[in-house]
Design an enzyme around this catalytic site. Structure first.
Site, PDB file in Angstrom:
ATOM      1  N   GLU D 103       5.273  12.722  26.115  1.00  0.00           N
ATOM      2  CA  GLU D 103       4.382  13.503  26.965  1.00  0.00           C
ATOM      3  C   GLU D 103       4.513  13.148  28.453  1.00  0.00           C
ATOM      4  O   GLU D 103       4.691  14.018  29.300  1.00  0.00           O
ATOM      5  CB  GLU D 103       2.963  13.201  26.481  1.00  0.00           C
ATOM      6  CG  GLU D 103       1.943  14.254  26.738  1.00  0.00           C
ATOM      7  CD  GLU D 103       0.583  13.735  26.263  1.00  0.00           C
ATOM      8  OE1 GLU D 103      -0.432  14.217  26.771  1.00  0.00           O
ATOM      9  OE2 GLU D 103       0.563  12.809  25.393  1.00  0.00           O
ATOM     10  N   ASP D 127       4.860   8.873  16.991  1.00  0.00           N
ATOM     11  CA  ASP D 127       3.643   9.356  16.326  1.00  0.00           C
ATOM     12  C   ASP D 127       3.774  10.776  15.789  1.00  0.00           C
ATOM     13  O   ASP D 127       2.889  11.248  15.083  1.00  0.00           O
ATOM     14  CB  ASP D 127       2.459   9.308  17.306  1.00  0.00           C
ATOM     15  CG  ASP D 127       1.992   7.888  17.578  1.00  0.00           C
ATOM     16  OD1 ASP D 127       2.528   6.948  16.967  1.00  0.00           O
ATOM     17  OD2 ASP D 127       1.081   7.725  18.407  1.00  0.00           O
ATOM     18  N   ARG D 162      -8.342  -8.266  -4.136  1.00  0.00           N
ATOM     19  CA  ARG D 162      -8.689  -8.359  -2.731  1.00  0.00           C
ATOM     20  C   ARG D 162      -8.517  -7.007  -2.070  1.00  0.00           C
ATOM     21  O   ARG D 162      -7.648  -6.234  -2.473  1.00  0.00           O
ATOM     22  CB  ARG D 162      -7.618  -9.203  -2.072  1.00  0.00           C
ATOM     23  CG  ARG D 162      -8.044 -10.439  -1.504  1.00  0.00           C
ATOM     24  CD  ARG D 162      -6.814 -11.040  -0.907  1.00  0.00           C
ATOM     25  NE  ARG D 162      -6.838 -12.455  -1.182  1.00  0.00           N
ATOM     26  CZ  ARG D 162      -5.776 -13.195  -1.224  1.00  0.00           C
ATOM     27  NH1 ARG D 162      -4.582 -12.669  -1.050  1.00  0.00           N
ATOM     28  NH2 ARG D 162      -5.898 -14.469  -1.449  1.00  0.00           N
ATOM     29  N   HIS D 271       4.725  -3.617  16.500  1.00  0.00           N
ATOM     30  CA  HIS D 271       6.003  -3.140  17.013  1.00  0.00           C
ATOM     31  C   HIS D 271       7.119  -3.096  15.978  1.00  0.00           C
ATOM     32  O   HIS D 271       8.173  -2.523  16.256  1.00  0.00           O
ATOM     33  CB  HIS D 271       6.428  -3.997  18.206  1.00  0.00           C
ATOM     34  CG  HIS D 271       5.697  -3.577  19.423  1.00  0.00           C
ATOM     35  ND1 HIS D 271       4.376  -3.893  19.630  1.00  0.00           N
ATOM     36  CD2 HIS D 271       6.078  -2.812  20.469  1.00  0.00           C
ATOM     37  CE1 HIS D 271       3.975  -3.372  20.773  1.00  0.00           C
ATOM     38  NE2 HIS D 271       4.981  -2.712  21.305  1.00  0.00           N
TER      39      HIS D 271
END
EC number: 2.7.1.-
Lengths: 341, 341, 341, 341
Positions: D103, D127, D162, D271
């Site tokens: 962008e 993304d 868990r 990352h």
């Protein structure tokens, strides 16, 4: 100190990691200069060299192959070959030579060492069949590739009611077949150390179908059936795939299909086992071999090669590499035999 | 012969392969029956069992986790705990118990063995810090996960001019950090065996930037700085992540950023190192541990655990597991130190 | 509502994910009951069923193969086959049938649908050659396996000055060859859509050597040379590997070696492309296909199959699957051609 | 024709594949010369260039990162920044500029394009939240890394009873969380598009335990709870991890543990999702983006960016990239919701 480096014989994941270990250790700790020889023994034979410094080894740790190239050129079979190598080493002012290779490459190294060349060896064999060391780099990567292939064949085998035969590397020793076969849960493992009976293999295969599951057979490319089962005219191809029509795995697949009537598929893994990024273990081992080869040079321990015992890196005589090969003990083969049934 | 089996302590890739090896070997070769105890010592303590036969272990070889479940329940800290275990074993007509676990699990096994229970142990520690064996299963898988993470951070580090800190497992011993750090080409490796000086780490980091490359720091979660560098009020969290605000890796990342002014990112690998399909090596080792644990039962060698020396599986006293842990020798740490610069 | 489910044709990573998606969606949201039919059309033909509920689909998402089994049984070629299927569906009180399969499986589904059976289809083809959908599951996994193999061959090619030929799946369409070839950086890509000239391939190969790099040739197993180059007596084997001595890839490898004099190695990937854990994309797509197949049943949209357009799952007529197959457009083949040189 | 190339914004697997595609297509088919600009907009701003020819792009296809480097330097916020860029482009005799970025990078490109610079864009966002294209490269690799992590956590979750929380990338859109969550079989998926209620998440978690299985929660790093649940003083950290004590995933893990009493572990992938070798799909898409960017330059279609629709690569106005981002439709979020239970 100027040190020559060469890589000989077949490709093997981890060669670049050894080269990088040598150069970084040598330059940083001892201020050595390095001369890279291209394509195994062809390099010193023809005086073909390449720059080998810190920038040259940047980024090569995770990469397969060898930045120096390799070949099967044998200077011992060339008139005056060893003399030309000695002349070229002198001409390049090389004080010592680190040779990374298998039985053949280190055999030449051993002869040059006897003739007074300062040589340190680094053992290399994807098949893991070298005496004098627990493991060689490249083996773990090859076992990983073969195991992943077995995992993949399992799902096909389960869905399809078919026999799957997988041919893996192992010319003289079945280490890859035994490790990958056990890790992948194969039902039959065939290795060069023990001739197999095709009829018995077929009976195992049928027994597996009887308990409602498709069988997976792993066979080393150097495995052979008992006397008389392999027809003369159907001689399987040799290691380089050139003499015959079939590999031993393909032959076995056809035999199983015709004897049991069960659809059989054969996969020959071939060179995919020797390429690609080395596994973490192989990078670790190869890097430590490189570091310790430089230590051997620094200590002037000529005529030795580095070797691994648990977490220790030792030095053993170069001759160790060229003695008889390390085969799978029948005791181990029998131990894992529980999983044939 | 009825043999109980349990898995205790933390999760570890290869547990299912051990269980499968035990059951297939025991059923096929010796006709044993097996009783699976659920969730480590909780199983025999509460008499919670599960079926453990050939169909139960089908397909589990490549799967992480343990079909028996695990827990950190410690029967030695429970009033009458050991007695209840003995009663339940008798009640289930269990002649022998195979315990797969680390220091704590095998410590209980050792006590029960001294009290006359027929016990064989299988050592388990992802950290590889157990005496008496070259390698333990799970370690190779964890090193592989950590190495792959370093590979990934390298490319980000190269593009972005940033420090990358990776925290890996290693509570008392830095084996994973040393193996993965060397295999991944990390620039700094910090381990519990040697306290580090944050200032020195920062100088290394700056030196790396000076040669135009972003540094990668690998730190074991049990590593600590020298006296006085860790502020009292900023106590790092313990292995289970519960006491403090930060893990040691996160603390180090913040220190590097504030001291050098270089953007720093920290990745804590955490439980991803303990899960997933075991590597080929871990499946091989775990399967052979399973097979040989059954052989130890068959031979009645109670109070021993299986162990690995090169390609051989041996039996050593259970007590080996609970003696001092196996740490990274400073000699090895220094050897790999060439790559710090 | 009682819904039958079957998987037909060749194995394909993601089948289990579809089955799981169907069962979880159907049970949780609509309270459906499911009947699993075994081994494709053999199941409803012989009335061979299996339990298909939530516990049956637990843990199968990441697993290759199909828990329902598959086969190439063709009820249309069996006297009264379709009638027997309809009787068995009625007998099992099955209100609707979800058929997961390729051209053949969905062709039968289409005929049964025309005869009034309530059918919804889920398209399946590892080759990605089905009209009416952007992608099919299994394709991404196969491309990944093939690309990894090319990566591995690259390092061997670099070290050894050898031609590497890789044969991948692609009977009628070269999608896997084009995707993997481009992703892996192959130098020549040969597909069924365009006959190739062996001489031209050899010239490409020689040109690559001239710029000092070993060439990699990817060939779909359905690719063919131009008229007259394939000798009659050396007819390559068919998809199932049974009619001739060589696969097309093996034939090409031998031709390149004999025409250029360059050592050439051929790897046939075979069934390893169809097995193993599906990629994330294939699991995602397959799960959404499963969910949406149940929505189609709920909406009573009989005679349709689910299909993908970008992030949308649509329904198209079943007939779409059996129309002409989706081949690689020559425009795309030419676009990627830049990398042949 | 001289063409400048730059890569801006965050790291993303496939950048090198785009660069290689551009250079090979441009040089081989059109005889273009290329100028590489270093570190995003910093390159043309400061006139910092690097050689970009065929040898420079050799071997970079499978490598993560970008050989050009990247940065977040924003010339629009620098006095006279855009003018300096135009002067430097003229000075370097650059006829056209190919900008690879997200962008922000393409927003600058759009402004320069409006001021008459010949610009072609290549969209980049791990993304996958960019309008005007089905997929962007890097996304598939990130989903693969996240899915593998979920696979690993599953086995730990199964053995240990868990809760496992996994935080993945997704600042403004939850595509990675939705794709990886569905592919990995997560039980709860939380995304920025829909605020979540911590109490409801806890109830889901408890419901999972009730059916005897440990829950896995995937959360995008941009997800937020409903008003009032996040204490002011505990503001979660921003994308760059610098403002607060915790990431949203760590905060959620602590909340679940304290509200349900169930042991909870959180893993923040960070990352590792942006690094490493790109997947086959990302290499294919990136290479085709590169090839088609050169075609757009050749056609003089300034002010456009390349985009993907199924197997077609199209050109859309650069402004598409900077319009509102592409978020996960609530319909899709609800569709996959079946797997929350």
């Amino acid at each position: 100190m100027r040190v020559g480096v060469l890589t000989g014989g077949g490709d093997c994941p981890g060669l670049n990691a050894v080269i990088r270990g040598i150069v970084r250790k040598g330059v940083q700790d001892y201020g050595y200069e390095f001369v890279g020889y291209r394509d195994g023994w062809r390099g010193p034979l023809e005086g073909d060299t390449t720059v080998l410094d810190i920038p040259a080894v940047r980024g090569i740790l995770p990469r397969g192959g060898t930045i120096l190239g390799t070949s099967r050129v044998n200077p011992a079979q060339i008139e005056g070959g060893l003399e030309r190598i000695k002349r070229n080493l002198a001409h390049h002012m090389v004080d010592a030579l680190i040779c990374i290779g298998g039985e053949y490459t280190l055999g030449i190294a051993q002869r040059l060492s006897e003739e007074g060349v300062n040589i340190v060896g680094v053992p290399k064999t994807t098949d893991n069949d070298l005496n004098g060391t627990d493991f060689t780099f490249g083996f773990d990567t090859a076992v990983g590739v073969a195991t992943e292939a077995i995992d993949r064949l399992h799902t096909t085998a389960e869905s399809h009611h078919r026999v799957q035969v997988l041919e893996v590397m192992g010319r003289h020793a079945g280490w890859i077949a035994v490790h990958a076969g056990l890790a992948g849960g194969a039902n039959v493992i065939l290795i060069p150390e023990q001739k197999f009976d095709v009829e018995q293999v077929c009976r195992y295969v049928e027994r597996r179908f009887a308990v409602n599951y498709s069988p997976i057979v792993v066979i080393a490319d150097g495995a052979l059936p008992v006397e008389g089962q392999l027809p003369e005219e159907d001689g399987t191809r040799d290691f380089f795939g050139r003499t015959g029509s079939y590999s031993i795995g393909e032959w076995l697949g056809k035999e199983i299909e015709s004897r049991t009537g069960k659809e059989t598929r054969t996969t020959v893994l071939g060179h995919t086992q020797r390429g690609g990024s080395p596994s973490a273990f192989d990078r670790y081992l190869a890097t430590r071999f490189g570091i310790n080869a430089v230590e051997a040079v620094h200590a002037g321990e000529w005529g030795t090669m580095v070797s691994m015992r648990a977490e220790e890196i030792l030095r053993v005589p170069l001759a160790e590499a060229t003695k008889e090969i390390k085969t799978v003990p029948l005791e181990l083969y029998r131990e894992v035999g529980v999983f044939f049934g």
